[in-house]
Write a protein that holds these residues in place. Structure first.
Motif, short mmCIF file in Angstrom:
data_model
loop_
_atom_site.label_atom_id
_atom_site.label_comp_id
_atom_site.label_asym_id
_atom_site.label_seq_id
_atom_site.Cartn_x
_atom_site.Cartn_y
_atom_site.Cartn_z
N SER A 583 0.83 -1.20 0.00
CA SER A 583 0.00 0.00 0.00
C SER A 583 0.87 1.25 0.00
CB SER A 583 -0.91 0.00 1.23
OG SER A 583 -0.12 0.11 2.41
N ALA A 584 0.23 2.40 -0.20
CA ALA A 584 0.96 3.67 -0.22
C ALA A 584 1.63 3.93 1.12
CB ALA A 584 0.02 4.81 -0.56
N GLU A 585 1.03 3.43 2.23
CA GLU A 585 1.61 3.64 3.56
C GLU A 585 2.70 2.63 3.89
OE1 GLU A 585 -1.75 3.57 6.24
OE2 GLU A 585 -1.69 5.77 6.36
N ARG A 586 2.80 1.55 3.11
CA ARG A 586 3.74 0.46 3.39
C ARG A 586 3.63 0.05 4.87
NH1 ARG A 586 8.92 1.11 3.30
NH2 ARG A 586 9.35 -1.04 2.73
N ARG A 587 2.49 -0.54 5.21
CA ARG A 587 2.22 -0.89 6.60
C ARG A 587 3.00 -2.13 7.00
NH1 ARG A 587 -1.85 2.18 8.68
NH2 ARG A 587 -2.03 0.85 10.52
N LEU A 641 2.29 -0.65 11.79
CA LEU A 641 3.01 0.62 11.77
C LEU A 641 3.13 1.11 10.31
CD1 LEU A 641 4.58 2.60 13.62
CD2 LEU A 641 6.64 1.33 13.04
N PRO A 642 2.62 2.31 9.98
CA PRO A 642 2.76 2.85 8.61
C PRO A 642 4.19 3.40 8.39
CG PRO A 642 1.55 4.40 9.97
CD PRO A 642 1.81 3.19 10.83
N LEU A 643 5.01 2.63 7.68
CA LEU A 643 6.42 3.02 7.51
C LEU A 643 6.57 4.31 6.72
CD1 LEU A 643 8.07 -0.45 6.77
CD2 LEU A 643 7.93 0.77 8.94
N GLN A 644 5.74 4.51 5.69
CA GLN A 644 5.87 5.72 4.88
C GLN A 644 5.59 6.96 5.71
OE1 GLN A 644 7.00 5.36 1.81
NE2 GLN A 644 7.16 7.59 1.55
#
Length: 666
Positions: A583-587, A641-644
């Motif tokens: 995903s865009a957030e790279r969860r 945790l959203p890495l981005q």
């Protein structure tokens, strides 16, 4: 009686005139009488003037190769000896009226003739004066004088004067001989001067030819044979002059073939008959040298020849090559700008890397246009201050658009940083700056490193403040039954912070490896049982903002497992697995699972320091998710945790972690 038809008598002009006069007066009866009278007159006439061929041949032979004064002295001595003269001199008259004279003993002042006599010889006729007391044209007792003038272009240019030791009657032969001597002396003098001038010219040419600080090679254009060389050519190429004159230019030029050499020269024609080009020559030892050649073509003696000046530029070419390598290695570019013409030129790797400005012929507006709008005014002001001579040098650092794949400037905010330095390289007659030159360098890496260093400094500053705030909260909120237990709990939490700091410092605060962070926080609790910990998941670089909170969370889970969970018994173990979605957030999704420990009796009666830390950082600060399952054989904890988002998280404000902890109540 008629005159015989075959006799042919040629009379001297004076006798011819006399016979004709008598014929007109009727003094002869017929033609035969005329002939008879003419023969009688001819027989009684004085000896006709003969120039003295033997003497003149001796004169001509002696005059060969003599200079002016020597020729005059030799001729005067020879004529004086032949005619028994006491003094012979020759006066040369210049157009300005000055005179020089010579005699057998050297330069003299010839005797002056009365003006009337000078006027007589000025017409070109020789003058014979017998001398003595009977000639009223000369002073009493004067010697006999013979004057033979020399005319050039109707002007009296020379005068030969001969003096006899006593009065005498001059014969016509002597008069003719003196006139011939005067003519030949003038010719000899003129020839001697021409030869002297030619000799001096040749000497000057040869002196300059051999003194030239570069090699000169003269060749036959048709055959390319070497016709002449100067001393510098012999020294430069290692040949003697004789050996050089046996060569052709192809024996020197690396192209060897005459037509290839001609074609190369024609490609660098400056004007008809003149070429200037660079080539390579071999010397007598076979060494190849770089040479700058300038050739001038001439036609002499019915054939085409060329004068070639050959300047050895081997050292200069080597220096240029070293400079190019140095510029390329340093990623430097050179530039210069003609202020009067508003035209610049640049070269080097930087010019190649930024083709949006032409390498040559660009104006100031074209140079300024690609510069970042925020930097443009300062750069232009600094350059104009140098152009007005208001400052000694130009220094500027500015951004330029990075060219795209097609060579055009890329859109957006893709910029490179340029560091440029320059100074006045040339001034006009009034001392004003005329040309400015300098160097430029791509300093993007340095600027980015400086920015990273500044960011790192801010990051360290804020994280140090947060760490201290967490320590302060841990000291205040940690609960323990005894002082040793309290000390151990506090030291463990501070150690968790320290280990996270160490991981971040190793990667210059760009992030931390997730697997390394997990091992670092949990292995101190395993009591040497490395097999009690199993990790499974892909390689993940945690953003710096997420590393410390996650390290503290893992420390609290491990502490809880040591006190109440799987690590409190020898057979217990912990398994941690994780994945990262697309995903865009790279969860990041993590699962903490304990096995082999005491059976759980449900959630704890109160929320401790560890739980509050995890809630405050993972969920409140970083926008993650946290869930506990206290049922079954061991604790199950799920984290997201959203890495981005964590990667874009700026430096934490002081107390961001401690604030929620301080507000929590036991």
């Amino acid at each position: 009686m008629s005159a015989p038809s075959n006799p042919k008598v040629v009379l001297p002009p004076s006798l011819d005139a006399l016979v004709r006069a008598r014929m007109e007066a009727g003094g002869y009866a017929d033609a035969e009488a005329v002939l008879e009278a003419a023969l009688k007159l001819l027989a009684a006439a004085p000896e006709p003037p003969q120039p003295g061929h033997a003497l003149l041949l001796r004169l001509e032979k002696r005059l060969q190769g003599l200079g002016g004064a020597e020729a005059m002295a030799t001729a005067a001595a020879l004529l004086g000896e032949a005619l028994d003269l006491s003094r012979v001199s020759f006066r040369e008259l210049t157009p300005g009226g000055s005179a020089e004279g010579w005699s057998p003993s050297g330069p003299v002042a010839p005797p002056d003739l009365p003006p009337a006599l000078l006027e007589a010889v000025a017409e070109g006729q020789p003058l014979a004066l017998p001398g003595g007391d009977g000639d009223d044209r000369l002073p009493a007792g004067a010697p006999a004088i013979l004057a033979a003038p020399r005319l050039e272009d109707g002007r009296l240019s020379g005068l030969l004067l001969a003096e006899a030791p006593a009065p005498r009657a001059w014969r016509r032969r002597e008069l003719a001989l003196a006139a011939e001597f005067a003519a030949r002396l003038a010719s000899a003098l003129r020839r001697a001067r021409m030869e002297a001038a030619l000799f001096e010219s040749e000497q000057r040419y040869r002196t300059l030819f051999d003194a030239c600080p570069f090699a000169i090679i003269i060749i036959d254009t048709a055959t390319h044979a070497v016709l002449d060389v100067n001393e510098n050519a012999c020294e430069s190429y290692g040949y003697s002059r004789d050996a050089f004159l046996r060569l052709r230019i192809g024996d020197l030029d690396v192209r060897r073939e005459p037509e290839a050499i001609r074609a190369h020269a024609r490609g660098f024609t400056i004007r008809p008959g003149v070429q200037q080009f660079e080539t390579q020559h071999r010397d007598s030892a076979g060494r190849v040298r770089d040479v700058l050649v300038r050739v001038h073509g001439l036609r002499l003696g019915g054939r085409d020849i060329s004068y070639g000046a050959h300047v050895d530029i081997t050292d200069r070419k080597a220096a240029e090559a070293r400079l190019r390598l140095a510029l390329r290695a340093a990623r430097l570019g050179t530039w210069e700008f003609d202020l009067a013409a508003d035209r610049g030129r640049r070269a080097g790797p930087l010019a190649e890397a930024t083709p949006q400005v032409a390498a040559e012929g660009f104006g100031m507006a074209e140079w300024i246009e690609p510069i970042h709008p925020e930097d443009r005014p300062a750069v232009q002001a600094a350059f104009e201050a140098l152009a007005r001579d208001e400052r000694p040098e130009f220094r500027a650092e500015f951004r330029v658009r990075r060219p795209g794949a097609d060579g055009q400037s890329a859109a957006g905010t893709d910029w490179i940083w340029i560091s440029s330095h320059g100074a006045v390289a040339e001034r006009d007659g009034a001392g004003r700056p005329r040309r400015i030159a300098g160097v430029a360098q791509d300093c993007t890496d340095r600027k980015q490193a400086e920015e990273r260093q500044a960011l790192l400094t801010r990051e360290v500053d804020h994280r140090a403040k947060n760490a201290l705030a967490v320590v302060q909260a841990a000291l205040r909120l940690t609960r323990a039954e005894t002082l040793p237990l309290y000390r151990r709990a506090v030291e463990g939490r501070v150690a968790a912070l320290a280990r996270a700091q160490t991981l971040l410092a190793e990667d210059r605060w760009t992030g931390a490896d997730l697997a390394a962070l997990l091992r670092g926080e949990i292995e101190p609790f395993l009591s040497g049982r490395a097999q009690a910990l199993r990790l499974e998941g892909p390689a993940v670089l945690l953003p710096a903002a997420a590393a410390q909170p996650l390290a503290m969370a893992m420390h609290e889970l491990a502490t809880n497992a040591t006190k109440h969970g799987a690590l409190s018994v020898p057979q217990g173990e912990i398994a941690i697995a994780w994945t990262v979605d697309d995903s865009a957030e790279r969860r990041l999704r993590m699962l903490w699972q304990e096995r082999g420990g005491p059976a759980l009796q449900g959630p704890p009666a109160r929320r401790g320091f560890g739980a509050r830390v995890m809630e405050a950082t993972l969920r409140g600060q970083l926008g993650g998710a946290l869930a506990f399952d206290w049922a079954g054989e061991g604790l199950l904890c799920r984290l997201e945790l959203p890495l981005q988002r964590a990667a874009g998280h700026g430096p934490l404000p002081s107390g961001a972690v401690a604030g929620p902890l301080a507000e929590a109540k036991d």
